[in-house]
Design a protein around this motif. Structure first.
Motif, PDB file in Angstrom:
ATOM      1  N   MET A 243       0.799  -1.080  -0.070  1.00 53.01           N
ATOM      2  CA  MET A 243       0.028  -0.088   0.189  1.00 53.01           C
ATOM      3  C   MET A 243       0.926   1.260   0.009  1.00 53.01           C
ATOM      4  SD  MET A 243      -2.943   1.114   2.895  1.00 53.01           S
ATOM      5  CE  MET A 243      -2.756   2.894   2.939  1.00 53.01           C
ATOM      6  N   ASN A 244       0.223   2.447  -0.703  1.00 48.62           N
ATOM      7  CA  ASN A 244       1.075   3.451  -0.761  1.00 48.62           C
ATOM      8  C   ASN A 244       0.805   4.341   0.582  1.00 48.62           C
ATOM      9  OD1 ASN A 244       2.342   3.386  -2.945  1.00 48.62           O
ATOM     10  ND2 ASN A 244       0.403   4.076  -4.107  1.00 48.62           N
ATOM     11  N   GLU A 245       1.791   5.042   1.257  1.00 53.43           N
ATOM     12  CA  GLU A 245       1.847   5.583   2.312  1.00 53.43           C
ATOM     13  C   GLU A 245       1.258   6.998   1.992  1.00 53.43           C
ATOM     14  OE1 GLU A 245       2.925   5.413   5.740  1.00 53.43           O
ATOM     15  OE2 GLU A 245       3.042   3.226   5.655  1.00 53.43           O
ATOM     16  N   LEU A 246       2.113   7.620   1.052  1.00 57.59           N
ATOM     17  CA  LEU A 246       1.925   8.975   0.686  1.00 57.59           C
ATOM     18  C   LEU A 246       1.410   9.036  -0.694  1.00 57.59           C
ATOM     19  CD1 LEU A 246       1.706  11.977   1.711  1.00 57.59           C
ATOM     20  CD2 LEU A 246       4.072  12.053   0.923  1.00 57.59           C
ATOM     21  N   GLU A 247       0.365   9.569  -0.995  1.00 59.18           N
ATOM     22  CA  GLU A 247       0.258   9.879  -2.610  1.00 59.18           C
ATOM     23  C   GLU A 247      -0.017  11.375  -2.648  1.00 59.18           C
ATOM     24  OE1 GLU A 247      -2.314   7.132  -5.373  1.00 59.18           O
ATOM     25  OE2 GLU A 247      -2.750   6.577  -3.263  1.00 59.18           O
ATOM     26  N   ILE A 248       0.612  11.938  -3.983  1.00 60.53           N
ATOM     27  CA  ILE A 248       0.385  13.353  -4.520  1.00 60.53           C
ATOM     28  C   ILE A 248      -0.227  13.049  -5.683  1.00 60.53           C
ATOM     29  CG2 ILE A 248       1.360  15.366  -5.024  1.00 60.53           C
ATOM     30  CD1 ILE A 248       3.858  14.625  -3.264  1.00 60.53           C
ATOM     31  N   LYS A 249      -1.493  13.439  -5.695  1.00 62.74           N
ATOM     32  CA  LYS A 249      -2.242  13.526  -7.020  1.00 62.74           C
ATOM     33  C   LYS A 249      -2.743  14.519  -7.759  1.00 62.74           C
ATOM     34  CE  LYS A 249      -4.934   9.376  -6.133  1.00 62.74           C
ATOM     35  NZ  LYS A 249      -6.100   8.722  -5.512  1.00 62.74           N
ATOM     36  N   ASN A 250      -1.983  14.779  -9.026  1.00 66.83           N
ATOM     37  CA  ASN A 250      -2.424  16.087  -9.688  1.00 66.83           C
ATOM     38  C   ASN A 250      -2.351  17.346  -8.980  1.00 66.83           C
ATOM     39  OD1 ASN A 250      -3.077  14.060 -11.668  1.00 66.83           O
ATOM     40  ND2 ASN A 250      -5.002  13.842 -10.869  1.00 66.83           N
ATOM     41  N   VAL A 251      -1.385  17.676  -8.386  1.00 70.43           N
ATOM     42  CA  VAL A 251      -1.385  18.703  -7.550  1.00 70.43           C
ATOM     43  C   VAL A 251      -0.823  20.003  -8.392  1.00 70.43           C
ATOM     44  CG1 VAL A 251      -0.022  19.937  -5.909  1.00 70.43           C
ATOM     45  CG2 VAL A 251      -1.241  17.714  -5.304  1.00 70.43           C
ATOM     46  N   CYS A 252      -1.659  21.121  -8.419  1.00 67.14           N
ATOM     47  CA  CYS A 252      -1.173  22.495  -8.865  1.00 67.14           C
ATOM     48  C   CYS A 252      -1.171  23.372  -7.725  1.00 67.14           C
ATOM     49  CB  CYS A 252      -2.199  22.523 -10.115  1.00 67.14           C
ATOM     50  SG  CYS A 252      -2.201  21.526 -11.300  1.00 67.14           S
TER      51      CYS A 252
ATOM     52  N   GLN B 265      -4.392  24.573  -5.698  1.00 69.31           N
ATOM     53  CA  GLN B 265      -5.518  24.985  -6.208  1.00 69.31           C
ATOM     54  C   GLN B 265      -6.293  23.645  -6.974  1.00 69.31           C
ATOM     55  OE1 GLN B 265      -3.050  26.791  -6.155  1.00 69.31           O
ATOM     56  NE2 GLN B 265      -3.959  28.792  -5.928  1.00 69.31           N
ATOM     57  N   LYS B 266      -5.487  22.788  -7.185  1.00 66.89           N
ATOM     58  CA  LYS B 266      -6.034  21.506  -7.965  1.00 66.89           C
ATOM     59  C   LYS B 266      -5.205  20.326  -7.047  1.00 66.89           C
ATOM     60  CE  LYS B 266      -7.104  22.821 -12.394  1.00 66.89           C
ATOM     61  NZ  LYS B 266      -6.336  22.952 -13.943  1.00 66.89           N
ATOM     62  N   GLY B 267      -5.807  19.140  -7.120  1.00 65.14           N
ATOM     63  CA  GLY B 267      -5.385  18.081  -6.773  1.00 65.14           C
ATOM     64  C   GLY B 267      -5.426  17.632  -5.198  1.00 65.14           C
ATOM     65  N   LYS B 268      -4.787  16.484  -4.938  1.00 64.13           N
ATOM     66  CA  LYS B 268      -5.097  15.910  -3.492  1.00 64.13           C
ATOM     67  C   LYS B 268      -3.866  15.455  -2.994  1.00 64.13           C
ATOM     68  CE  LYS B 268      -9.932  14.915  -3.117  1.00 64.13           C
ATOM     69  NZ  LYS B 268     -11.011  13.791  -3.961  1.00 64.13           N
ATOM     70  N   ILE B 269      -3.688  15.416  -1.669  1.00 59.48           N
ATOM     71  CA  ILE B 269      -2.598  14.609  -0.955  1.00 59.48           C
ATOM     72  C   ILE B 269      -3.158  13.679   0.093  1.00 59.48           C
ATOM     73  CG2 ILE B 269      -0.652  15.049   0.678  1.00 59.48           C
ATOM     74  CD1 ILE B 269      -0.420  16.901  -1.690  1.00 59.48           C
ATOM     75  N   ILE B 270      -2.798  12.453  -0.023  1.00 54.06           N
ATOM     76  CA  ILE B 270      -3.400  11.325   0.710  1.00 54.06           C
ATOM     77  C   ILE B 270      -2.366  10.804   1.502  1.00 54.06           C
ATOM     78  CG2 ILE B 270      -4.619   9.155   0.376  1.00 54.06           C
ATOM     79  CD1 ILE B 270      -5.991  10.518  -2.215  1.00 54.06           C
ATOM     80  N   LEU B 271      -2.637  10.616   2.669  1.00 45.97           N
ATOM     81  CA  LEU B 271      -1.627   9.826   3.659  1.00 45.97           C
ATOM     82  C   LEU B 271      -2.424   8.701   4.068  1.00 45.97           C
ATOM     83  CD1 LEU B 271       1.077   9.864   4.986  1.00 45.97           C
ATOM     84  CD2 LEU B 271       0.101  11.262   7.056  1.00 45.97           C
ATOM     85  N   ASP B 272      -1.901   7.602   3.918  1.00 46.42           N
ATOM     86  CA  ASP B 272      -2.536   6.300   4.412  1.00 46.42           C
ATOM     87  C   ASP B 272      -3.834   6.273   4.438  1.00 46.42           C
ATOM     88  OD1 ASP B 272      -1.432   4.128   5.460  1.00 46.42           O
ATOM     89  OD2 ASP B 272      -1.222   5.040   7.400  1.00 46.42           O
ATOM     90  N   GLY B 273      -4.499   6.501   3.024  1.00 45.92           N
ATOM     91  CA  GLY B 273      -5.824   6.635   2.634  1.00 45.92           C
ATOM     92  C   GLY B 273      -6.723   7.739   3.155  1.00 45.92           C
ATOM     93  N   GLU B 274      -6.101   8.855   4.161  1.00 45.84           N
ATOM     94  CA  GLU B 274      -6.812   9.617   4.449  1.00 45.84           C
ATOM     95  C   GLU B 274      -6.548  11.035   3.542  1.00 45.84           C
ATOM     96  OE1 GLU B 274      -7.292  12.641   8.372  1.00 45.84           O
ATOM     97  OE2 GLU B 274      -5.733  11.015   8.297  1.00 45.84           O
ATOM     98  N   ASP B 275      -7.426  11.645   3.148  1.00 50.19           N
ATOM     99  CA  ASP B 275      -7.054  13.092   2.388  1.00 50.19           C
ATOM    100  C   ASP B 275      -6.690  14.037   3.377  1.00 50.19           C
ATOM    101  OD1 ASP B 275      -7.175  15.419   0.906  1.00 50.19           O
ATOM    102  OD2 ASP B 275      -9.258  14.973   0.073  1.00 50.19           O
ATOM    103  N   ILE B 276      -5.556  14.426   3.107  1.00 52.93           N
ATOM    104  CA  ILE B 276      -5.129  15.380   3.914  1.00 52.93           C
ATOM    105  C   ILE B 276      -4.695  16.876   3.383  1.00 52.93           C
ATOM    106  CG2 ILE B 276      -3.976  13.931   5.655  1.00 52.93           C
ATOM    107  CD1 ILE B 276      -1.392  14.704   4.288  1.00 52.93           C
ATOM    108  N   THR B 277      -5.281  17.140   2.208  1.00 54.05           N
ATOM    109  CA  THR B 277      -4.899  18.215   1.296  1.00 54.05           C
ATOM    110  C   THR B 277      -5.361  19.501   2.343  1.00 54.05           C
ATOM    111  OG1 THR B 277      -6.217  16.951  -0.430  1.00 54.05           O
ATOM    112  CG2 THR B 277      -5.287  19.379  -0.796  1.00 54.05           C
TER     113      THR B 277
END
Lengths: 253, 245
Positions: free
Chosen positions: B1-10, B57-69
């Motif tokens: 599983m991914n610990e930290l995910e950075i998705k489409n962040v602008c 402005q755009k995108g998400k930060i996800i830590l351990d499945g939780e959205d922490i944007t």
């Protein structure tokens, strides 16, 4: 070894200078260059001090009580003001100029007003001391709070710290150094402030005592009071220094 | 599983031009991923966004499945300045994240002792930061970051303020400790050698607005030793990176 030697000479030098000054004074007075009734010699002042000691002692307590109550209130008010101004920027914008303006009013000028408003007891004296003390405390604390490193504050935020926690763990300890240097100034101002307000009316205290001996042209006793006042200020400054050392152990490393 | 995910962040400071554009990155458990780029290219901006100090402005930060944007207090970071509080002892500095989250001082102090030993900081507990060398202070700062979030951490050029010798000493130390603490780490640097030596993967950040243009996997088993920097493989990686920057 060399360092130790340096620190002894650095202590000896001012002591020697003071002794030299006293010696010159003694000479000027003893040889009659300035008549004795106008400028009593240091020895005369000392003997007047010893003779008057019970009276001086009694009056000192009143002055010191005013000083301490005023100081304590001034510190509390100064601290609260600085804290509120730091937490709420609009409040700071509104109040800061007023705080500065209060300091352009000469303390000597409002002292008689305070006597008229609050009478001859302790209240007007304490108020004057508070008035003198709160300003350096407020300004220095505010400066200290503002000078904290922005990166440190951001880091604290990233660790989930709230405003109050940042204040407690970062801003407040960071401002302690500033606080103590302003407190050193404030204590000597506080003693002088108490004496000034006693000049203008009161029943007890070193200022009242001073006006009494002045009326009887007892110059030696005048000087004894002056010495006592500066001695008290010095002692208080020393006390502040000691407290600072206790409160800021990281500074001594 | 991914610990930290950075998705489409602008992200943009002004609301007009993006400083960083469409950043995608995932960080697995215990993995060390470097972001390599020239100074001022937007690496630190990305860090501010990931740590939650800035909201993208755009995108998400996800830590351990939780959205922490845009939420701070979830993932901590460490800068080249150690930012230890000068008026707290080393153990109290390290224990600060625990105290901030409500742990009693005594308990927090006890809780950090194990880490102090692991990080080679034993014996400095009651000292103040000014009594420690730069390298030791960085260790303490890293331990503080680790105490805050035992899972993932952001390190922003953590060793770049140190002199060359201390820096290489810190690298050897870090290579040793990183497997023990299993911290998923996002590591910013402009030092190519450092990136190759420490990372599992290197992402190159280039362009304006900055994007992650290239990913290079470093296939060298851990634990690595400093001698890795002297091998032909190392030089090959370096050549590859230089040609793409």
């Amino acid at each position: 070894m060399k360092r130790k030697l340096q620190s002894t000479t650095s202590k000896l030098l001012p002591a020697a200078a003071i002794l030299a000054l006293l010696a010159i004074w003694e000479l000027v007075s003893d040889t009659g260059l300035v008549p004795k009734y106008m400028l009593p010699s240091p020895v005369d002042v000392c003997s007047a001090f010893v003779k008057d000691f019970p009276l001086l002692w009694e009056n000192s307590w009143v002055t010191l009580a005013e000083t301490f109550i005023g100081l304590a209130l001034g510190i509390v008010i100064g601290f609260l003001m600085a804290m509120i101004m730091d937490f709420f920027t609009p409040v700071k914008k509104a109040l800061y100029p007023i705080v500065v303006i209060t300091q352009t009013i000469p303390a000597v000028a409002i002292a008689p007003l305070l006597v008229l408003w609050f009478g001859y007891e302790m209240v007007p004296k304490v108020i004057l001391v508070v008035f003198i003390v709160f300003f350096p405390i407020t300004v220095s604390l505010l400066d200290g709070f503002e000078s904290t490193d922005k990166d440190t504050i951001n880091l604290m935020r990233s660790m989930g710290a709230g405003k109050i926690q940042i204040f407690r763990y970062v801003k407040f300890p960071a401002a302690l150094g500033n606080f103590f240097s302003s407190l050193k100034i404030a204590v000597s101002y506080a003693v002088v402030g108490a004496v000034i307000s006693e000049w203008l009316g009161g029943f007890m205290g070193l200022g009242v005592y001073m006006t009494r001996v002045k009326k009887s042209y007892a110059f030696d006793r005048m000087f004894a009071v002056i010495f006592l006042i500066s001695g008290l200020s010095l002692l208080l400054m020393l006390a502040v220094k000691l407290i600072q050392k206790r409160c800021m152990p990281w500074e001594n490393r | 599983m991914n610990e930290l995910e950075i998705k489409n962040v602008c992200f943009s400071y002004t609301g007009e031009e993006y400083v960083i554009n469409n950043i995608n990155l995932s960080l697995g458990e215990g993995e060390l991923v470097s972001i390599l780029g020239v100074s001022g290219c937007g690496k630190s901006t990305l860090f501010n966004v990931v740590s939650g100090l800035r909201k993208p402005q755009k995108g998400k930060i996800i830590l351990d499945g939780e959205d922490i944007t845009g939420k701070s207090g979830k993932i901590s970071y460490m800068l080249q300045k150690d930012l230890l509080l000068p008026y707290r002892t080393i153990e109290d500095n390290v224990a600060l994240p625990l105290i901030l989250s409500g742990t009693k001082k005594k308990k927090a102090r006890l809780a950090v002792q194990d880490g102090m030993k692991k990080f080679g900081l034993d014996g400095t507990q009651k000292k103040y930061p000014c009594e420690l060398s730069g390298g030791m202070r960085q260790r303490a700062a890293l331990l503080r970051t680790y105490m805050f979030s035992g899972k993932a951490a952001l390190l922003d050029e953590p060793f770049s303020a140190l002199d060359t010798l201390t820096k290489s000493e810190m690298h050897s130390w870090y290579l040793g400790v990183m497997d023990e603490i299993k911290l998923s780490t996002l590591f910013i640097t402009h030092d190519i050698d450092e990136a190759i030596l420490l990372s599992d993967r290197i992402c190159l950040m280039t362009g304006k607005p900055a994007t992650l243009s290239e990913e290079i996997v470093i296939n060298e088993p851990r634990p690595r030793s400093r001698d890795f920097t002297l091998t032909p493989e190392f030089l090959a990686y370096k050549k590859q990176i230089l040609s793409k920057l």
